[in-house]
Enzyme design. Structure first.
Site, short mmCIF file in Angstrom:
data_model
loop_
_atom_site.label_atom_id
_atom_site.label_comp_id
_atom_site.label_asym_id
_atom_site.label_seq_id
_atom_site.Cartn_x
_atom_site.Cartn_y
_atom_site.Cartn_z
N GLU A 178 0.79 -1.23 0.00
CA GLU A 178 0.00 0.00 0.00
C GLU A 178 0.83 1.28 0.00
O GLU A 178 0.38 2.29 -0.52
CB GLU A 178 -0.95 0.00 1.20
N SER A 455 -53.53 -28.35 26.27
CA SER A 455 -53.33 -29.27 27.40
C SER A 455 -52.09 -28.99 28.23
O SER A 455 -51.88 -29.64 29.25
CB SER A 455 -53.23 -30.70 26.88
#
Lengths: 742, 238
Positions: A178, A455
């Site tokens: 870079e 239930s």
């Protein structure tokens, strides 16, 4: 002539005035820029999202591990299997011997130092553990898996790194690619700019940036991403200013943490530290050179070179970076060739946001105590109770069950499902599945949706009955047809699922077979309000209007709430709020809050224990017996199925070993499904329980409860050497009879 | 030791302003007793294939007993079918003497504690003495943290122990005592109540928990509740 001279003078004057104004403007601009640069750089605190961790895997002698669990957890943590363990993050598992080099972690209560350990396993348990010097260890806590973060609105995320944390060769690689003159230039590189200008002029548009690292940082840090001339003009002076104020190392460190390296959905991956976790599932300092090369290569275009989406392109870029290193003699050609042949080695599992439903719950709990900003900015560390293995198994159980259901009933487009799994003894939530797809962050059916429970309410009736001291498991209940006049003048006639009535049945059988009429009668004799009071105490606190159909579960609860109720039933009637977070610490490890174990007696412990045994009969003989298609026979399954009218909802909630789980299935629009509790939810539930380590009860039988052999048909206690059903009783017991009750 | 305990229990209500102090001393004494445990140290869940006959209760209660199954449930069964397990002797004065008042185990006592009770595993089931050692270690670490004035760390250690041995009354005893020392009497009482459901095999802890409940109630100024709890102590089987 004089006129001309005057004109010229005026022009000159104007020119000088213009120059002065421009100079002043420039100066002001420069001062402003300087202030900007210094202010942002010095005052900058990255908003660090809170990190959310799973529970750490604790190893100790006697610890049970499910098959495959250890390797699964190590892989989730980014450990690599190697032949010789040399570095943190490596392990070797052979012949029940695990060698592992842990990384160490700063927990809320103590720091674990990374070290090389030996663990001996036997028959699914940890047998012994030794440290580096061969010393016996009692407890090892692996570092916890990072399961996600709580992001600020701009969705930036990062994992801060310092120069000292970097793997060797990292900086050299970065600069080689870079900005080779980084340590020499003044923040901008005239040669770089000239080169870029030529390229841009040739192309007639901006195609190349001659940016130094400093300029790149300025671009990311201070300016928006648009490539405009104005931005370009500001970039250079700002880079110069930055360079003049701060050391190269300081600037570089900020760059390392700021650089943008990818996007995951809405989340922006910033900095090499996080990128390392995101792409490789490992900390940056454990990366090999070819992995470093990939990350560095990606700086040029994180989306274009995204190794997940474009692996070939990313590999080419990586190999280019490696060849640059070879050109600069940083590595030999031979090394380069070797490294270029390496696969990308991306982590097999995406590291984050795999548990959206669970994270919903984490956020919900944290929002009670923390401000949204604190959660997204302060780098808090949140230690949760999620068990990654259990969560993985829950996801699999859901997926497999859906595959199965599709085969059997055809595609069920509208069918949804949810699952909650918790630790039976302390209420810690181990796993949540929020919908049929598990990983999809949509509507959370486990938390945000309440459905009729059917239930599932019957055990609450039985608990109330047992606690009243007037009933025991053999108390006769009448299951003959029943008509209940309603307040509005109409009548309610509850019916059984099979349409039959079963005469007089022992109480336990009414639950095991889920007989509606007998249970409604029982509930009516206790008082609907009493049953609902008990329900509230168990953890579903609400101002329930008492009307008879409540007894058959005509009330709506979320799967999470149902699990809370069954959690209390499963722990001898002691309510512990389902908990999700254990501790929260600051970024530096300092403890902010600890969520303690809470417990409150919500029901009579003897009654709750007897009910547990009754629920175990549901598993062995009743509507839950289908569980044993998946679950080992020795394993106790105690729970209850629930099916609402027209099979709109399919439920199963119950416990096995040290786990309580609730599964719900139903259509999004609450239309009828082909599923009962047993054919739907129970399938998921039992697939999950079959995969979790099983540990039976040891000492939870409260004093005052005793087991007797009984003859249920006659309803009496019989001699222990007779054949009969063994049932628990507290003070109230049926009469004893000789001759085995015959 | 026992005398000290009685003396503390009999403190008149007029001492209530100092009730935290007395509660602390009392809990400390109890905690000491708890740390030593009964002379026969309570076992932390023994997962080695039990040398005891399998209790009826440990299985699901299904078993409509056929003859074959009857063997599994170890017939002939007494009525009521009793849970097997060692009965610990009542609190041992000698082991108590080895404890400092605030519940810390002296080095001397510590060496005699966990190791002595490690079950002898046969080669066929050479499983570790379950999680007993790690639980003991965590309890010690909790003690250390408490001594350093870090009750929060102590609580974390105890919760860690609870996760490993969730049905071990000793862990609840320590947690409850610690909360009472911290002045969280309600929480302490609830923990003791939970502990009471886990003492079937270790009745000595029944005594401890009821005394702790009494102390918690005294701390809350509930004299009647305290007396009721003390009455329960007397009703415990000796």
């Amino acid at each position: 002539m004089a006129k001309q001279t005057r004109k010229l003078n005026r022009s000159w004057r104007f020119f000088w005035q213009l120059i002065t104004v421009l100079a002043v403007c420039g100066l002001v601009l420069l001062i402003w820029l300087d202030a900007q640069v210094r202010h942002r750089f010095e005052g900058h605190r990255w908003s660090l999202p809170a990190k959310v961790y799973a529970r750490p895997l604790e190893l100790y002698s006697g610890k049970q591990l499910a098959e495959g669990q250890l390797v699964f957890e190590l892989r989730q943590l980014g450990y690599r299997a190697v032949k010789k363990v040399r570095r943190p993050g490596q392990y070797r598992l052979q012949n029940n011997q695990l060698q592992i080099y842990t990384r160490g972690f700063h927990f809320a209560d103590a720091s674990e130092v990374g070290s090389q350990l030996q663990v001996v396993l036997q028959a699914g348990r940890v047998l012994s553990m030794r440290g580096e010097q061969g010393q016996v260890l009692h407890l090892i806590r692996l570092e916890p898996q990072l399961i996600g973060g709580i992001y600020p609105s701009h969705n930036e995320d990062r994992e801060l790194v310092q120069l000292a944390d970097l793997p060797s060769g990292f900086i050299a690689t970065l600069l080689a690619v870079e900005d080779r003159a980084y340590y020499e230039h003044l923040g901008i590189s005239p040669t770089g700019i000239a080169r870029a200008m030529v390229a841009n002029v040739k192309a007639g548009r901006v195609v190349q940036g001659g940016s130094t690292l400093t300029q790149q940082l300025v671009k990311n840090f201070y300016l928006d991403a648009e490539q405009t001339l104005w931005r370009k003009l500001l970039e250079a002076p700002m880079a110069l200013l930055l360079n003049s104020h701060y050391s190269k190392d300081e600037i570089l460190e900020v760059y390392l943490n700021e650089v943008f390296l990818g996007q995951q959905g809405k989340r922006a991956i910033h900095g090499f530290g996080l990128a390392s976790w995101y792409y490789f599932g490992q900390p940056l300092n454990e990366l090999a050179l070819h992995q470093t090369a990939l990350l560095v290569g990606m700086v040029k275009g994180p989306s274009y070179y995204n190794p997940i989406r474009f692996p070939e392109r990313a590999k080419q870029r990586r190999n280019l970076v490696l060849s640059v290193l070879a050109d600069l003699n940083m590595i030999s050609n031979k090394q380069m060739q070797m490294l270029q042949q390496q696969p990308l080695q991306l982590t097999r599992v995406a590291q984050f946001s795999r548990y959206p439903a669970y994270l919903d719950l984490v956020r919900q709990q944290l929002q009670k105590a923390y401000k949204a900003n604190d959660l997204s900015d302060q780098g808090l560390r949140v230690f949760t109770t999620i068990d990654p293995w259990a969560q993985h198994q829950a996801d699999l159980a859901m997926r497999d069950s859906f595959i199965n259901l599709t085969k059997r009933y055809g595609k069920q487009e509208k069918l949804q499902a949810a699952l909650v799994l918790s630790q039976r003894d302390n209420g810690e939530v181990l796993a949540v599945v929020g919908d049929r797809d598990g990983g999809y962050a949509g509507h959370n059916w486990a938390l945000d949706s309440s459905r009729q429970v059917g239930s599932l309410l019957k055990p609450v009736i039985h608990l109330t009955a047992l606690a009243s001291g007037r009933f025991h498991l053999l108390s006769p209940l009448d299951d003959s047809p029943l008509t209940i006049p309603q307040a509005d003048g109409s009548v309610w006639q509850p019916a059984n699922y099979d349409g039959q009535s079963h005469g007089v049945v022992p109480m336990y059988e009414a639950l095991v077979k889920s007989y509606n009429i007998a249970n409604v009668r029982l509930g009516m004799s206790l008082g609907v309000d009493k049953v609902l009071e008990q329900l509230s105490a168990l953890g579903a606190k609400q101002d329930w209007q008492a009307y008879p159909s409540r007894l058959l579960g005509a009330l709506e609860l979320s799967p999470l709430k149902v699990n809370q109720v069954y959690q209390t039933l499963a722990s001898n009637g002691f309510y512990s709020p389902l908990s999700i977070v254990r501790d929260v610490t600051q970024a530096n490890g300092q403890l902010l809050s600890h969520y303690p174990y809470q417990v409150r007696q919500a029901a009579d412990p003897q009654a709750a224990y007897i009910l547990q045994q009754e629920l175990a009969l549901v598993g062995r003989q009743g509507t839950g017996r289908g569980a044993y298609r998946y679950v080992a026979d020795k394993q106790l399954v105690a729970g209850k199925t629930g099916t609402t009218n027209d099979q709109r909802d399919s439920w199963f909630s119950g416990f096995s070993g040290r786990h309580v789980a609730t599964v719900w299935m139903g259509n999004e629009d609450a239309s009828p499904t082909p599923l009962t509790g047993a054919s739907g939810a129970l399938q998921v539930w039992s697939r999950l329980m079959a995969q979790l380590p099983y540990q039976e009860d040891a000492d939870n039988q409260p004093p005052g409860v005793d087991f007797f052999r009984t003859n249920p048909a006659v309803g009496v206690i019989i001699d222990a050497d007779c054949a009969g059903l063994v049932l628990p009783f507290a003070k109230l017991r049926p009469a004893a009879q000789t001759n085995c009750g015959n | 030791m026992k005398q000290t305990k009685r003396h503390l229990w009999q403190l008149p209500q007029s001492v209530i302003p100092a009730r935290k102090v007395s509660a602390i001393m009392l809990v400390s004494a109890l905690l000491g007793a708890c740390a030593a445990g009964p002379g026969d140290l309570p076992m932390v869940e023994d997962r080695s294939l039990s040398k005891y006959p399998q209790p009826v209760r440990s299985g699901p209660v299904e078993m409509v007993v056929t003859e074959q199954e009857a063997a599994v449930v170890n017939s002939p069964l007494p009525v009521p079918i009793q849970s097997p397990g060692k009965e610990p002797s009542s609190l041992d004065q000698n082991s108590l003497a080895k404890l400092s008042v605030d519940g810390h185990i002296s080095d001397d006592a510590q060496t005699t504690l966990p190791m002595a009770k490690t079950p002898v595993a046969t080669p066929a089931m050479a499983l570790p003495p379950a999680s007993q050692q790690v639980v003991e270690q965590l309890l010690l670490e909790a003690d250390t943290a408490k001594a350093k004035g870090q009750p929060e760390i102590a609580i974390m250690k105890l919760q860690q122990a609870q996760r490993i041995a969730p049905q071990e009354p000793k862990v609840y005893a320590r947690l409850a005592a610690l909360y009472l020392l911290e002045g969280q009497a309600l929480r302490a009482e609830q923990l003791a109540r939970k502990g009471l459901t886990l003492v079937a095999k270790q009745p000595a802890y029944g005594d401890f928990f009821w005394r702790l409940i009494a102390a918690s109630r005294r701390y809350q100024g509930d004299a009647q509740g305290e007396q009721e709890a003390l009455a329960r102590v007397k009703q415990l089987p000796r």
